[in-house]
Design an enzyme around this catalytic site. Structure first.
Site, mmCIF file in Angstrom:
data_model
loop_
_atom_site.group_PDB
_atom_site.id
_atom_site.type_symbol
_atom_site.label_atom_id
_atom_site.label_comp_id
_atom_site.label_asym_id
_atom_site.label_seq_id
_atom_site.Cartn_x
_atom_site.Cartn_y
_atom_site.Cartn_z
ATOM 1 N N CYS A 112 0.901 -1.180 0.000
ATOM 2 C CA CYS A 112 0.000 0.000 0.000
ATOM 3 C C CYS A 112 0.924 1.210 0.000
ATOM 4 O O CYS A 112 1.169 1.809 1.037
ATOM 5 C CB CYS A 112 -0.864 0.010 1.247
ATOM 6 S SG CYS A 112 -1.668 -1.564 1.592
ATOM 7 N N ALA A 113 1.434 1.587 -1.152
ATOM 8 C CA ALA A 113 2.674 2.373 -1.159
ATOM 9 C C ALA A 113 2.541 3.879 -1.354
ATOM 10 O O ALA A 113 3.464 4.613 -1.006
ATOM 11 C CB ALA A 113 3.616 1.815 -2.225
ATOM 12 N N PRO A 115 1.784 7.820 -0.861
ATOM 13 C CA PRO A 115 2.586 8.498 -1.880
ATOM 14 C C PRO A 115 4.048 8.073 -1.950
ATOM 15 O O PRO A 115 4.788 8.570 -2.791
ATOM 16 C CB PRO A 115 2.484 9.970 -1.457
ATOM 17 C CG PRO A 115 2.299 9.921 0.025
ATOM 18 C CD PRO A 115 1.510 8.682 0.313
ATOM 19 N N GLY A 116 4.492 7.174 -1.088
ATOM 20 C CA GLY A 116 5.846 6.652 -1.285
ATOM 21 C C GLY A 116 6.798 6.839 -0.109
ATOM 22 O O GLY A 116 7.995 6.602 -0.247
ATOM 23 N N GLY A 117 6.254 7.247 1.041
ATOM 24 C CA GLY A 117 7.130 7.450 2.212
ATOM 25 C C GLY A 117 7.909 6.196 2.566
ATOM 26 O O GLY A 117 9.141 6.226 2.723
ATOM 27 N N LYS A 118 7.200 5.064 2.657
ATOM 28 C CA LYS A 118 7.878 3.823 3.062
ATOM 29 C C LYS A 118 8.743 3.300 1.915
ATOM 30 O O LYS A 118 9.857 2.862 2.121
ATOM 31 C CB LYS A 118 6.859 2.738 3.469
ATOM 32 C CG LYS A 118 5.767 3.191 4.426
ATOM 33 C CD LYS A 118 6.229 3.375 5.828
ATOM 34 C CE LYS A 118 5.123 3.799 6.783
ATOM 35 N NZ LYS A 118 4.394 5.024 6.505
ATOM 36 N N GLU A 136 0.338 0.479 -5.552
ATOM 37 C CA GLU A 136 -0.753 1.330 -5.056
ATOM 38 C C GLU A 136 -2.004 1.031 -5.876
ATOM 39 O O GLU A 136 -1.975 1.057 -7.102
ATOM 40 C CB GLU A 136 -0.350 2.804 -5.172
ATOM 41 C CG GLU A 136 -1.478 3.791 -4.986
ATOM 42 C CD GLU A 136 -2.232 3.656 -3.658
ATOM 43 O OE1 GLU A 136 -1.593 3.462 -2.602
ATOM 44 O OE2 GLU A 136 -3.472 3.739 -3.685
ATOM 45 N N ASP A 181 1.414 -1.012 4.920
ATOM 46 C CA ASP A 181 1.107 0.227 5.632
ATOM 47 C C ASP A 181 -0.346 0.529 5.268
ATOM 48 O O ASP A 181 -0.628 1.258 4.318
ATOM 49 C CB ASP A 181 2.072 1.327 5.160
ATOM 50 C CG ASP A 181 1.901 2.609 5.939
ATOM 51 O OD1 ASP A 181 1.610 2.529 7.141
ATOM 52 O OD2 ASP A 181 2.063 3.690 5.346
ATOM 53 N N CYS A 234 -1.543 4.373 10.914
ATOM 54 C CA CYS A 234 -1.344 5.633 11.637
ATOM 55 C C CYS A 234 -2.599 5.929 12.444
ATOM 56 O O CYS A 234 -3.112 7.039 12.434
ATOM 57 C CB CYS A 234 -0.989 6.761 10.675
ATOM 58 S SG CYS A 234 -2.288 7.157 9.500
HETATM 59 N N1 SAM Z 1 2.797 3.687 2.669
HETATM 60 C C1 SAM Z 1 2.398 4.997 2.231
HETATM 61 C C2 SAM Z 1 3.489 5.988 2.572
HETATM 62 O O1 SAM Z 1 4.276 5.725 3.475
HETATM 63 O O2 SAM Z 1 3.584 7.012 1.885
HETATM 64 C C3 SAM Z 1 1.061 5.407 2.819
HETATM 65 C C4 SAM Z 1 -0.010 4.410 2.547
HETATM 66 S S1 SAM Z 1 -1.603 4.877 3.037
HETATM 67 C C5 SAM Z 1 -1.557 4.734 4.735
HETATM 68 C C6 SAM Z 1 -2.548 3.498 2.536
HETATM 69 C C7 SAM Z 1 -2.677 3.318 1.049
HETATM 70 O O3 SAM Z 1 -3.451 2.141 0.819
HETATM 71 C C8 SAM Z 1 -3.364 4.445 0.328
HETATM 72 O O4 SAM Z 1 -2.549 4.962 -0.681
HETATM 73 C C9 SAM Z 1 -4.620 3.815 -0.256
HETATM 74 O O5 SAM Z 1 -4.959 4.306 -1.533
HETATM 75 C C10 SAM Z 1 -4.254 2.351 -0.327
HETATM 76 N N2 SAM Z 1 -5.438 1.460 -0.285
HETATM 77 C C11 SAM Z 1 -6.730 1.795 -0.102
HETATM 78 N N3 SAM Z 1 -7.523 0.710 -0.170
HETATM 79 C C12 SAM Z 1 -6.721 -0.341 -0.402
HETATM 80 C C13 SAM Z 1 -6.946 -1.721 -0.586
HETATM 81 N N4 SAM Z 1 -8.166 -2.248 -0.515
HETATM 82 N N5 SAM Z 1 -5.881 -2.491 -0.830
HETATM 83 C C14 SAM Z 1 -4.655 -1.988 -0.891
HETATM 84 N N6 SAM Z 1 -4.376 -0.681 -0.705
HETATM 85 C C15 SAM Z 1 -5.402 0.132 -0.468
#
Ligand code: SAM
Length: 456
Positions: A112-113, A115-118, A136, A181, A234
């Protein structure tokens, strides 16, 4: 601060006496952080550039690459940021990759990447070696992820826009490490983002917890025996954190919870995060051997089996080779040659990519970026991509220009360049920022139009 009443009631029960300290934090300024990108700079240089710009950084205790910065400063506006030297990231979000402990040469998935922090933190630790699949599910967000991967100079990432289910079909038992994430109820965003407070409800917490379990199921299927999975959110809700971790080890007894961390705003100078690290037993379950054998047969397919053609010689190859000879250092040319010999060059029409080592072409997957975009052939010449510029170090090229006012380059202006000729890497504090093409004393600006911006 206006917090949802049901949230306050729950936190009261959850935290007991320290609930007052927790609430008091919500009357204070939130925390701000940034993370050094070791692909481009180091902590010492970053600290000194920030200080030069009157930004006093302070080390984040739980993340090797993390700094706090003061609320009234704007490091996101410096040219060094455009050069990918650091990533603006809330300090507690840095904990997940710290637990993941990625290593160069591994196969790693960020499920779940965006905007790309991890992903960019993982890439920094991998040092360009191995494969990072950054996925993503939301198309628009996958584009933002891809741009961040580019800005940070990551060479070894495949950016996908897939559902976890489809990825799991393609990559059973494939990864050494996975980070989930997960999308969550975002209670740790309450100080930053009014929308997260407005959208929050008890029901939403339950919906998120169920979705997180679905995503974890897919992640479990993609991890190799002996691999590491880090799950993070988070939010503070136990249903999305400890209860899901508990559910996971019950559902998948081959996983052991090794460690978990909770960061709280009243205890840690952070907005709040949860991260749990699981290890999968190094033993294969029934069916898993068979699955792995199938996967390895798939990875050994001849390159021509996929839609993407990985070729040493292509109709445009000579144009590309000409560019490399004129622009890249000897060492960088031979390094590239080795990768091409190993079959890592992928050509999609006129576009040239360098696939990460150890992975077959990502055919059959919705892919935003299949490794490092090298450039494209147009009008009978090779034009290098911005991604290539961002991934190169000054020592990788024959010619650089470090302008006194990099802001002018970012605005899109042409620069004076003396006697230089041809493709030139423009740098800021020794970090690549983009391409320029020198001719007759003028460097034509090749900074992408979509990234240009004015400075006050
Ligand atoms: N890891 C990212 C970072 O560090 O920048 C932040 C990720 S954010 C917490 C969770 C992400 O999961 C979002 O970008 C969202 O679009 C995506 N997401 C939403 N529903 C999802 C699903 N059913 N399966 C996988 N990813 C999903």
């Amino acid at each position: 601060m206006d917090l949802p009443q049901d949230f306050i009631e729950r936190i009261k029960i959850q935290l007991g006496e320290s609930y007052h300290d927790f609430l008091a934090e919500y009357e204070k300024e939130r925390t701000y952080g940034l993370r050094c990108n070791p692909l481009k700079t180091d902590m010492e240089q970053l600290r000194s550039v920030l200080l030069e710009n009157r930004i006093v950084p302070e080390k984040v205790p739980w993340a090797d690459e993390g700094f706090y910065y003061p609320a009234d400063t704007h490091p996101g506006k410096l040219p060094f940021h455009e050069a990918g030297a650091y990533y603006i990231q809330e300090p507690s979000a840095m904990i997940a990759v710290q637990l993941l402990e990625p290593k160069p040469g591994e196969k790693i998935l960020d499920l779940c990447a965006a905007p790309g922090g991890k992903s960019t933190q993982i890439a920094g630790r991998m040092q360009g070696e191995g494969v990072l699949v950054a996925n993503e599910v939301i198309a628009q967000r996958a584009k933002i992820l891809s741009r961040n991967i580019e800005r940070m100079g990551v060479r070894n990432a495949i950016v996908c826009n897939e559902t976890p289910q489809r990825l799991a079909q393609r990559f059973p038992l494939y990864f050494d490490r996975i980070v989930v994430d997960a999308p969550c109820s975002g209670e740790g965003m309450f100080r930053k983002d009014i929308q997260s407070r407005e959208e929050w409800s008890k029901e939403q917490v339950e919906v998120c917890a169920a979705r997180q379990r679905d995503i974890l199921e897919q992640a479990a299927a993609m991890l190799k025996p002996g691999g590491i999975l880090v799950y993070s959110t988070c939010t503070f809700a136990p249903q999305e954190n400890e209860q899901n971790a508990e559910w996971f080890v019950q559902r998948y007894p081959q996983f052991k919870l090794e460690k978990s961390e909770r960061l709280w705003p009243h205890l840690h100078r952070a907005e709040g995060h949860y991260a749990a690290r699981f290890r999968k037993k190094p033993i294969y379950e029934k069916n898993e051997k068979e699955q792995e054998a199938r996967l390895s047969r798939q990875d050994k397919r001849p390159a021509s089996a996929g839609k993407v053609r990985k070729e040493k010689k292509h109709v445009f190859y000579d144009l590309f080779a000409e560019f490399c000879t004129a622009t890249l250092s000897q060492e960088s040319q031979s390094c590239l040659r080795e990768k091409i010999e190993a079959g890592q060059l992928a050509v999609f029409g006129e576009q040239f990519y360098l696939l990460p080592d150890g992975i077959d072409s990502p055919d059959g997957l919705k892919t935003e970026r299949a490794g490092l975009h090298l450039g494209c052939c147009k009008k009978n010449r090779f034009e290098p991509s911005h991604a290539l510029a961002m991934a190169l170090r000054p020592s990788d090229v024959k010619q650089i220009l470090e302008p006194e006012e990099p802001e002018r380059y970012i605005r899109g202006e042409a620069l004076c360049c003396g006697a230089q000729k041809g493709w030139t890497l423009v740098t800021v504090h020794g970090c690549s920022l983009g391409w320029g093409k020198a001719s007759q004393g003028i460097l034509k600006n090749h900074y992408p139009k979509g990234l240009r911006r004015s400075y006050l």
